[in-house]
Design an enzyme around this catalytic site. Sequence first.
Site, mmCIF file in Angstrom:
data_model
loop_
_atom_site.group_PDB
_atom_site.id
_atom_site.type_symbol
_atom_site.label_atom_id
_atom_site.label_comp_id
_atom_site.label_asym_id
_atom_site.label_seq_id
_atom_site.Cartn_x
_atom_site.Cartn_y
_atom_site.Cartn_z
ATOM 1 N N HIS A 95 15.386 -7.623 1.453
ATOM 2 C CA HIS A 95 16.846 -7.689 1.238
ATOM 3 C C HIS A 95 17.456 -6.379 0.770
ATOM 4 O O HIS A 95 18.675 -6.235 0.785
ATOM 5 C CB HIS A 95 17.188 -8.786 0.224
ATOM 6 C CG HIS A 95 16.870 -10.164 0.697
ATOM 7 N ND1 HIS A 95 17.518 -10.758 1.756
ATOM 8 C CD2 HIS A 95 15.948 -11.068 0.273
ATOM 9 C CE1 HIS A 95 17.021 -11.975 1.959
ATOM 10 N NE2 HIS A 95 16.054 -12.188 1.076
ATOM 11 N N ASP A 98 8.263 -19.208 2.464
ATOM 12 C CA ASP A 98 9.350 -20.093 2.015
ATOM 13 C C ASP A 98 9.935 -20.936 3.156
ATOM 14 O O ASP A 98 10.917 -21.661 2.953
ATOM 15 C CB ASP A 98 10.444 -19.321 1.253
ATOM 16 C CG ASP A 98 10.868 -18.044 1.928
ATOM 17 O OD1 ASP A 98 10.411 -17.761 3.058
ATOM 18 O OD2 ASP A 98 11.678 -17.301 1.325
ATOM 19 N N ASP A 124 10.213 -14.671 7.145
ATOM 20 C CA ASP A 124 10.652 -15.278 5.890
ATOM 21 C C ASP A 124 11.811 -16.241 6.208
ATOM 22 O O ASP A 124 12.522 -16.077 7.199
ATOM 23 C CB ASP A 124 11.129 -14.161 4.943
ATOM 24 C CG ASP A 124 11.490 -14.651 3.559
ATOM 25 O OD1 ASP A 124 10.636 -14.539 2.665
ATOM 26 O OD2 ASP A 124 12.630 -15.136 3.374
#
Length: 334
Positions: free
Chosen positions: A154, A279, A190
């Site tokens: 990120h 995740d 992800d």
Amino acid sequence: MKCFWDDRQRAHAPGGEFFNGALHPAAEHPGRVDAILSAVDPTEAPSDFGLEPILRVHSADYVEFLRTAHDQWRDAGRDGDAFPYTFPVVGRRPLKLSRIDALLGQYSFDTSSPIGPGTWEASYWAVQTALAATDAVLGGERSAFALCRPPGHHCGKDYLGGYSYLSNAAIASEHAIATGRTRVAILDVDYHHGNGTQDIFYDRADVAYASIHAEPGTDYPFFWGHADETGSDEGEGATLNLPLPRGTDWSGYGAALTQALDWVESHQPDLLIVSYGADTYERDPISRFELKTSDYTPMARRIAALGLPTVVVMEGGYAVEALGANVAGFLSGF
Ligand code: OKP
Ligand code: ZN
């Protein structure tokens, strides 16, 4: 498969993260690596590649900020982790900022990424871990795993956010280019869109970025990851976003993976970097896909079937009770 890990990555231990109007226990905590280490045996420790590879991606002023931010926070008389509270969304320009609160706003895009006394150390060694795994693959290993935390996908050239401070995958990619590779592809699996990685390479053709993630209409990071973000300038066509709805299970995910793998192959990379987040797991506490532990081995097998030299870089994954099995399952596919 060689697995790389450095214990100094434990030094980042946030006391909490701020969202929905309150401070919550941090989802990204050192217990995540305990879970992974209970199922994966990392035999390799990274050497120190220094700051140079980091500065190929991140601006010198940002790196200096990250290195000193918590000291400045303490000098301002504060306890605990440093958090931003004001953001220059109307535009950033080169102001001479000195107040730590101004700097925190300048260099952050959210409030889920506090800076503690060990954040720099942990982020630095996460990068070295990714670099060491990359070096192993550049040196002839078919694949290697970098157990990195905090994650990196990120954060951008000069901003942090989304639990990410230094871009492990981007720095690894640049390292490959700097040491003679011509084309790199990053496949980001992800649950969240890797807005930072995308941003870093958005206008470049030599590092292609493909991501499968939750639709930004419903999920963090909201502002990036739409299908119409395809790159700019020379990088036009070198970014691929495949957003999927909440509730996606292996059948929907597998179809997107086919598309992403075809696309990666068409870019003919010399090296593949996989930003791997566990995740996407059905019981992840902050995510809403429905993948099962048994899906990770076939997922990895399909990636491995590309036959590319591959570095797996750890990103997210917060269901600690299943994280070891999910990571080990994925790695076994290689
Ligand atoms: C990092 B990675 C919680 C809001 C938290 C931050 C998510 C960062 C994910 N409801 N937002 O991509 O796993
Ligand atoms: Zn994530």
